[in-house]
Design a protein around this motif. Structure first.
Motif, PDB file in Angstrom:
ATOM      1  N   UNK A  93      19.425  -7.010   5.015  1.00 34.76           N
ATOM      2  CA  UNK A  93      19.501  -5.554   5.173  1.00 34.76           C
ATOM      3  C   UNK A  93      18.238  -4.888   4.621  1.00 34.76           C
ATOM      4  N   UNK A  94      17.757  -5.365   3.490  1.00 32.47           N
ATOM      5  CA  UNK A  94      16.522  -4.797   2.921  1.00 32.47           C
ATOM      6  C   UNK A  94      15.329  -5.054   3.823  1.00 32.47           C
ATOM      7  N   UNK A  95      15.248  -6.274   4.354  1.00 33.17           N
ATOM      8  CA  UNK A  95      14.145  -6.595   5.259  1.00 33.17           C
ATOM      9  C   UNK A  95      14.232  -5.795   6.549  1.00 33.17           C
ATOM     10  N   UNK A  96      15.430  -5.660   7.082  1.00 29.90           N
ATOM     11  CA  UNK A  96      15.612  -4.929   8.336  1.00 29.90           C
ATOM     12  C   UNK A  96      15.170  -3.476   8.174  1.00 29.90           C
ATOM     13  N   UNK A  97      15.560  -2.854   7.068  1.00 29.31           N
ATOM     14  CA  UNK A  97      15.165  -1.466   6.823  1.00 29.31           C
ATOM     15  C   UNK A  97      13.654  -1.356   6.616  1.00 29.31           C
ATOM     16  N   UNK A  98      13.066  -2.340   5.937  1.00 26.35           N
ATOM     17  CA  UNK A  98      11.625  -2.327   5.720  1.00 26.35           C
ATOM     18  C   UNK A  98      10.876  -2.431   7.041  1.00 26.35           C
ATOM     19  N   UNK A  99      11.337  -3.297   7.915  1.00 24.77           N
ATOM     20  CA  UNK A  99      10.694  -3.444   9.231  1.00 24.77           C
ATOM     21  C   UNK A  99      10.844  -2.166  10.046  1.00 24.77           C
ATOM     22  N   UNK A 100      11.987  -1.518   9.972  1.00 23.92           N
ATOM     23  CA  UNK A 100      12.178  -0.251  10.674  1.00 23.92           C
ATOM     24  C   UNK A 100      11.175   0.794  10.198  1.00 23.92           C
ATOM     25  N   UNK A 101      10.994   0.903   8.888  1.00 24.08           N
ATOM     26  CA  UNK A 101      10.042   1.888   8.357  1.00 24.08           C
ATOM     27  C   UNK A 101       8.606   1.522   8.741  1.00 24.08           C
TER      28      UNK A 101
ATOM     29  N   UNK B 197       0.816  -1.213   0.000  1.00 22.27           N
ATOM     30  CA  UNK B 197       0.000   0.000   0.000  1.00 22.27           C
ATOM     31  C   UNK B 197       0.848   1.260   0.000  1.00 22.27           C
ATOM     32  N   UNK B 198       1.992   1.204   0.707  1.00 20.52           N
ATOM     33  CA  UNK B 198       2.860   2.376   0.810  1.00 20.52           C
ATOM     34  C   UNK B 198       3.791   2.520  -0.387  1.00 20.52           C
ATOM     35  N   UNK B 199       3.767   1.557  -1.305  1.00 19.60           N
ATOM     36  CA  UNK B 199       4.639   1.634  -2.473  1.00 19.60           C
ATOM     37  C   UNK B 199       6.105   1.478  -2.120  1.00 19.60           C
ATOM     38  N   UNK B 200       6.400   0.596  -1.177  1.00 17.17           N
ATOM     39  CA  UNK B 200       7.782   0.386  -0.761  1.00 17.17           C
ATOM     40  C   UNK B 200       8.624  -0.216  -1.891  1.00 17.17           C
ATOM     41  N   UNK B 201       9.922  -0.156  -1.727  1.00 12.75           N
ATOM     42  CA  UNK B 201      10.867  -0.654  -2.715  1.00 12.75           C
ATOM     43  C   UNK B 201      10.527  -2.094  -3.117  1.00 12.75           C
TER      44      UNK B 201
END
Length: 647
Positions: free
Chosen positions: A90-98, A28-32
């Motif tokens: 790293x991609x998952x970690x950043x996604x969870x942070x956001x 929904x947020x249009x994430x990477x």
């Protein structure tokens, strides 16, 4: 990183959001798109179906302890799986942070992070080499990077409560870095004359390293902490329960000295042997099991704030309330933990009850206590699982190979692949740490060369000896240099007391020779392990030694073995432990020769009944058939190679 809400710093519960909710939000947020693709790989990495994404927690701590370490080989065929997994994590970690930030969870404020950055920059300016006069060693600042990423307060306001929070939520690897923080701060404080600009930025309080969290681990009770009178009584019961020949001899001598008729003595000895049946083969192992069962039972009766002064006899512990409390506590701990096995998939309760039953029947010789244990076992029978019924692990390995047949190819070629990675790492190493890491890769390549030749139990694999010690000869023999090695285990060293010989030939033998003759001496010198007689050197005493077997010190510890194997698995992505290699080989052998359980049993040094119990179920046979079909289509050369190893 774990996030905290508002001023209360309430930890976001792992059950408050799932990976399914994270996926919905990301789309929904249009994430990477690459981060979203990594998220969709999580079920396969965790051995879930795609539709079960909602069962996986999106909690950051759960991610670090369960998802991030999960093998990557079933979702990627990258040449460098370690780099691919780190990139994906790293991609998952950043996604969870956001995701958590969007939910209103606080992150470390930029101004707070700046206080750590300022100290880090000042410390780095004083780092260097001692022979050049630099006051601090290189990389001295790195633990501060770990702290900066996790703390929610400025560096100068860091206190013990915040450090405890960070420590409690950290993984084992992160805690290795955090453990250095108290000494680091103390060293910086003591050097106030050299760097006054740093001293004024340090926390005002002294920090201490907290104990490891062990959130869902049982409270540890040491046997030596129990009253001496209780321990003496328990040891007498243990000795009576084991009915060892030595104890019977001592008892018989006492009875003869007391003037008891020989006929009565002989009759009672025969009766004791008949009632006991088979005595333990290893008295030390049996005693350790009895002690664990007693402390397990005692744990729920004595609170941490209480002492053990009132304990005097063992039989007083056998109460229905205590047994039920111990069982409920065990089940609750397992259910609440993300790392412990579920109680109905573990043999812990079976082991505890088996030892308690032995003590009640043969030690205390109390029919009432035996009956009580039988009743409690009946109540909790769903959770009392004998080891021979624990086939879930073998089934999981079979299923993994069925779903990902390319992993079978990776497993068969693991020694060569790891050896190539090790050679490249050694060529690129510019520091001692880099060289040591490369040498350890050679070690795990050699371990795989043995495991794919004839998979050993870890206790045998990591006690293979290249030189002899007192009454313990070497068992690694080179029949032909670089081409043919034999590793021989006498009957007393193997679990089922059968002699075992492993033949390592061809390319696997070359890899083993390269490790033993070229790279092992260098690693042993770097770690001051030259005196170790083991193929894989360490500093520990081998665990679970058989009775009468004198193995010397110098083996790898359990933790070191785990770290070594994990280093190799980062490049393979198999997610197999050393013991699970046995299940993988069993599945592949049935793919080569369907239905030949006798051959599987022979190679794995098991009985045919055990082989059938693990691999004759529908899941095992289906896995073998599916693996065979897939490998014939994509990797037909593997069957020739595998047959050459196991013939």
């Amino acid at each position: 990183m774990t996030y905290h809400t508002s001023q209360n710093s309430t930890h976001a519960s792992k059950s408050s959001a799932s990976m399914s909710a994270l996926l919905s939000w990301a789309e929904e947020a249009g994430e990477d798109r690459y981060a979203v693709l990594e998220l969709k790989k999580v079920p396969a990495r965790m051995s879930y179906a795609d539709e079960e994404l909602h069962l996986i927690s999106a909690d950051p701590v759960y991610f670090e302890t369960n998802v991030a370490p999960a093998p990557y080989g079933m979702v990627s065929r990258a040449a460098d799986l370690d780099a691919a997994r780190r990139r994906g994590n790293a991609r998952l970690r950043a996604l969870i942070e956001r995701f958590w930030a969007a939910r209103g969870c606080a992150q470390p404020a930029q101004e707070d992070r700046a206080t750590y950055t300022k100290v880090i920059d000042l410390v780095r300016a004083h780092e260097g080499f001692a022979d050049r006069g630099d006051p601090l060693p290189t990389s001295f600042h790195k633990p501060l990077l770990t702290l900066r990423a996790r703390c929610l307060v400025p560096f100068d306001e860091l206190d013990q409560s915040e450090f405890d929070r960070v420590w409690g939520e950290a993984t084992t690897g992160v805690r290795k870095s955090l453990r250095k923080i108290p000494n680091l701060i103390e060293r910086l404080r003591n050097g106030h004359n050299l760097w006054p600009e740093i001293t004024e930025l340090l926390p005002s309080c002294n920090l201490v390293t907290p104990p490891s969290p062990g959130l869902h681990r049982a409270r540890r009770i040491l046997w030596k902490d129990l009253p001496e009178v209780f321990r003496a009584d328990a040891e007498r019961v243990f000795e009576r329960a084991m009915v060892l020949p030595c104890s019977l001899k001592s008892w018989a001598k006492e009875q003869i000295a007391a003037g008891r008729p020989a006929v009565d003595i002989d009759k009672e000895v025969a009766e004791r042997k008949r009632q006991r049946g088979r005595s333990p083969k290893n008295a030390k192992t049996a005693t350790a099991g009895y002690r664990q069962a007693i402390t397990w039972l005692l744990r729920e009766q004595v609170l941490p704030s209480m002492d053990f002064d009132e304990l005097s006899t063992l039989d007083a512990l056998f109460m229905a309330e205590a047994l039920e409390a111990a069982c409920k506590s065990q089940i609750t701990r397992c259910a609440a933990s993300d790392t412990l096995k579920d109680a109905d998939e573990s043999s812990t309760l079976w082991s505890r009850f088996t030892n308690l039953m032995t003590l009640a029947r043969h030690g205390l010789q109390d029919p009432e206590k035996v009956a009580l244990l039988n009743v409690i076992k009946l109540v909790y029978e769903d959770y009392i699982l004998p080891p021979d019924e624990m086939t879930a692990e073998a089934t999981a390995v079979c299923d993994r190979l069925r779903k990902n047949p390319h992993l079978a190819a990776t497993y068969v070629h693991a020694p060569s692949r790891l050896h190539a990675v090790a050679r490249q790492a050694l060529a690129e190493a510019t520091t001692t740490d880099g060289e040591e890491r490369a040498l350890r890769l050679f070690a795990v390549a050699a371990a795989y060369a043995i495991q794919v030749s004839r998979p050993l139990r870890p206790g045998n694999l990591f006690t293979s000896r290249i030189s002899g010690a007192d009454k313990c000869p070497r068992n690694v023999h080179w029949i032909e240099d670089r081409a043919f090695a034999e590793i021989r285990f006498v009957a007393g060293e193997v679990k089922n007391r059968n002699a075992l010989t492993v033949e390592v030939v061809g390319r696997d033998a070359e890899i083993l020779w390269d490790w033993q003759m070229v790279h092992r001496p260098r690693l042993a010198k770097l770690r001051a392990l030259e005196r170790s007689p083991y193929l894989f050197p360490g500093k520990a005493m081998p665990r679970l030694r058989k009775a009468g077997l004198r193995l010397p010190t110098g083996a790898m510890s359990g933790a070191a073995i785990g770290e070594l194997w994990d280093l190799g698995d980062r490049h393979l992505g198999l997610g197999l432990t050393p013991h699970q290699c046995r299940h993988a080989t069993g599945t592949l052998m049935l793919a080569v020769d369907p239905g030949n359980f006798a051959s599987v049993a022979s190679v794995l040094a098991n009985t045919e009944a055990v082989a059938r119990a693990h691999y004759a179920k529908d899941s095992g046979e289906a896995a073998a058939a599916a693996v065979r079909e897939a490998l014939l289509a994509h990797h037909p050369d593997i069957f020739k190679r595998l047959k050459g190893r196991i013939k």
